[in-house]
Scaffold this motif. Structure first.
Motif, PDB file in Angstrom:
ATOM      1  N   THR A 109      23.058  -5.733  -8.716  1.00  0.00           N
ATOM      2  CA  THR A 109      21.773  -6.391  -8.524  1.00  0.00           C
ATOM      3  C   THR A 109      21.982  -7.704  -7.788  1.00  0.00           C
ATOM      4  O   THR A 109      23.113  -8.157  -7.594  1.00  0.00           O
ATOM      5  N   THR A 110      20.889  -8.284  -7.355  1.00  0.00           N
ATOM      6  CA  THR A 110      20.882  -9.661  -6.871  1.00  0.00           C
ATOM      7  C   THR A 110      20.075 -10.474  -7.881  1.00  0.00           C
ATOM      8  O   THR A 110      19.683  -9.957  -8.933  1.00  0.00           O
ATOM      9  N   GLU A 111      19.800 -11.724  -7.566  1.00  0.00           N
ATOM     10  CA  GLU A 111      18.984 -12.547  -8.454  1.00  0.00           C
ATOM     11  C   GLU A 111      17.489 -12.326  -8.230  1.00  0.00           C
ATOM     12  O   GLU A 111      16.664 -12.949  -8.897  1.00  0.00           O
ATOM     13  N   ASP A 112      17.156 -11.425  -7.318  1.00  0.00           N
ATOM     14  CA  ASP A 112      15.774 -11.075  -7.042  1.00  0.00           C
ATOM     15  C   ASP A 112      15.190 -10.313  -8.226  1.00  0.00           C
ATOM     16  O   ASP A 112      15.804  -9.369  -8.747  1.00  0.00           O
TER      17      ASP A 112
ATOM     18  N   THR B 214      29.987 -11.995 -10.846  1.00  0.00           N
ATOM     19  CA  THR B 214      29.231 -12.492  -9.708  1.00  0.00           C
ATOM     20  C   THR B 214      30.113 -12.485  -8.476  1.00  0.00           C
ATOM     21  O   THR B 214      31.282 -12.870  -8.540  1.00  0.00           O
ATOM     22  N   VAL B 215      29.564 -11.998  -7.378  1.00  0.00           N
ATOM     23  CA  VAL B 215      30.337 -11.930  -6.132  1.00  0.00           C
ATOM     24  C   VAL B 215      29.586 -12.664  -5.034  1.00  0.00           C
ATOM     25  O   VAL B 215      28.349 -12.682  -5.019  1.00  0.00           O
TER      26      VAL B 215
ATOM     27  N   VAL C   2      26.555  -8.939  -9.956  1.00  0.00           N
ATOM     28  CA  VAL C   2      25.474  -9.695  -9.334  1.00  0.00           C
ATOM     29  C   VAL C   2      25.944 -10.110  -7.949  1.00  0.00           C
ATOM     30  O   VAL C   2      26.840 -10.945  -7.810  1.00  0.00           O
ATOM     31  N   ASN C   3      25.347  -9.523  -6.947  1.00  0.00           N
ATOM     32  CA  ASN C   3      25.754  -9.757  -5.573  1.00  0.00           C
ATOM     33  C   ASN C   3      25.019 -10.961  -4.989  1.00  0.00           C
ATOM     34  O   ASN C   3      23.851 -11.213  -5.317  1.00  0.00           O
ATOM     35  N   GLN C   4      25.699 -11.710  -4.153  1.00  0.00           N
ATOM     36  CA  GLN C   4      25.119 -12.878  -3.493  1.00  0.00           C
ATOM     37  C   GLN C   4      24.568 -13.871  -4.512  1.00  0.00           C
ATOM     38  O   GLN C   4      23.495 -14.458  -4.335  1.00  0.00           O
ATOM     39  N   ALA C   5      25.313 -14.051  -5.609  1.00  0.00           N
ATOM     40  CA  ALA C   5      24.808 -14.841  -6.727  1.00  0.00           C
ATOM     41  C   ALA C   5      25.123 -16.318  -6.568  1.00  0.00           C
ATOM     42  O   ALA C   5      26.158 -16.703  -6.030  1.00  0.00           O
TER      43      ALA C   5
END
Length: 365
Positions: free
Chosen positions: A221-224, A270-271, A250-253
């Protein structure tokens, strides 16, 4: 046998990026890895950095990549089907139909992909198969296919053998089989070699999906907020097919604290955003897939207390429907319907009660 690793999440969350990075990480650890991509477009090859084909090719030490092409898989599966037909029939009638002329019907892509994964798994060439599929309900239905097909076979076999029609034709099965087939079939039609082989494959598939040492999924997921909502839904849906979710990526976190509470008790990784050049920051941030942290199992059975607990996180009890028709106990949650694989001690017993508590559906018999 291999570990099959896949990723679930909303489109656009970077599942393919995570899958490629995971394959690179595992290969660097000395694992023999196959990265299998369902995307037939050039985008997958562009991200991998190689011109791909329908056969595995090595792109770096310990890492092979294959682009699953449905038309090629169908041709190969059709040839195997004709070989099986020739094995059991004296006069095969499919020999005049060629796989190269067959079109792909809706749903065939995932069935063909599942069969390809089964064959790669059985080849003993790979320690890990990283599958980059659609990452949504389509992937879950693909992995749940052995359980669903097994249910159809089991239930319709019972209905058929109990029918007046079967009792009427059963005396003729053996002489007809002896006249048409090149084997002597007698007794129960469903206990014959071909049927037993198919049943065995389904049982192996069910056992693999239920074993986190054989099949494991991670939610991306992202933080969206829509991505988080989709990830939670897919996490709960994965439990329906008895698939263990090992954690959340969590991608682009920017920070994990806001997301962690949404997915407790799953471990969170987180990545950073992929720059398009350097994979190492993402690889370093990924969890250790070779030794994952403990995760809640989808189903726990207590035979002594005659209870089954199904972990259905983030579903409200109003969304859970439990039914029992004859010997089958079915749970329907969201868009997923699942027949619970009960142990022999509980099969056929009537449900006496059910309650929804702390994310678990607890069923008593």
């Amino acid at each position: 046998m291999s570990l099959i690793l896949t990723f679930l999440g909303k489109g656009g969350t970077g599942r393919t990026t995570i899958a490629i990075a995971a394959a690179k990480k595992l290969a660097a650890q000395g694992k023999r890895v196959l990265l299998a991509g369902q995307d037939g477009s050039p985008a997958f090859g562009f991200m991998v950095g190689a011109a791909l084909s329908a056969d595995p090719q090595q792109i770096s030490p310990n890492l092979d990549v294959v682009q699953l092409q449905s038309t090629v898989l169908l041709e190969r599966a059709w040839e195997e089907l004709k070989a099986q037909e020739a094995k059991y029939l004296r006069s095969p009638f499919l020999k005049g139909v060629f796989g190269q002329e067959l079109g792909i019907l809706p749903g065939m892509d995932t069935a063909l992909a599942l069969n390809a994964l089964r064959e790669y798994d059985g080849s003993d060439r790979y320690d890990v198969i990283v599958y980059d599929g659609d990452g949504d309900q389509t992937t879950l239905r693909m992995l749940g296919m052995p359980e669903i097909a097994s249910w159809y076979a089991r239930r319709f076999r019972t209905v058929f053998t109990d029918s007046d029609f079967y009792r009427a034709v059963s005396p003729f099965i053996q002489p007809v089989a002896a006249a048409v087939l090149n084997v002597n079939w007698s007794g129960d039609l469903f206990s014959q070699p071909a049927a037993q082989e198919a049943t065995g494959l389904l049982e192996q598939g069910k056992a693999a999906v239920a074993n986190p040492q054989r099949v494991m999924a991670y939610v991306v997921t992202t933080e969206d907020e829509p991505a988080i909502a989709t990830a939670k839904y897919l996490w709960g849906s994965a439990q329906q097919i008895n698939l263990t979710v090992g954690g959340v990526i969590v991608n682009q976190a920017h920070e994990a604290s806001a997301v962690s509470a949404e997915f407790a008790p799953l471990p969170i990784s987180t990545v950073p955003r992929y720059s398009g050049q350097d994979w190492q920051p993402i690889i370093d941030a990924l969890p250790n897939f070779a030794q994952p942290e403990p995760a809640p199992r989808p189903m726990a059975v207590n035979v002594a207390e005659k209870k089954v607990a199904l972990f259905l996180p983030w579903f409200d009890k109003k969304e859970v429907k439990l039914t029992q028709y004859g010997p089958e106990v079915t749970v329907e949650v969201g868009d997923q319907r699942h027949n619970i694989p009960l142990p022999p001690e509980l099969k056929g017993k009537q449900v006496t009660g059910a309650k929804f508590q702390d994310g678990y559906l607890i069923i008593s018999f």
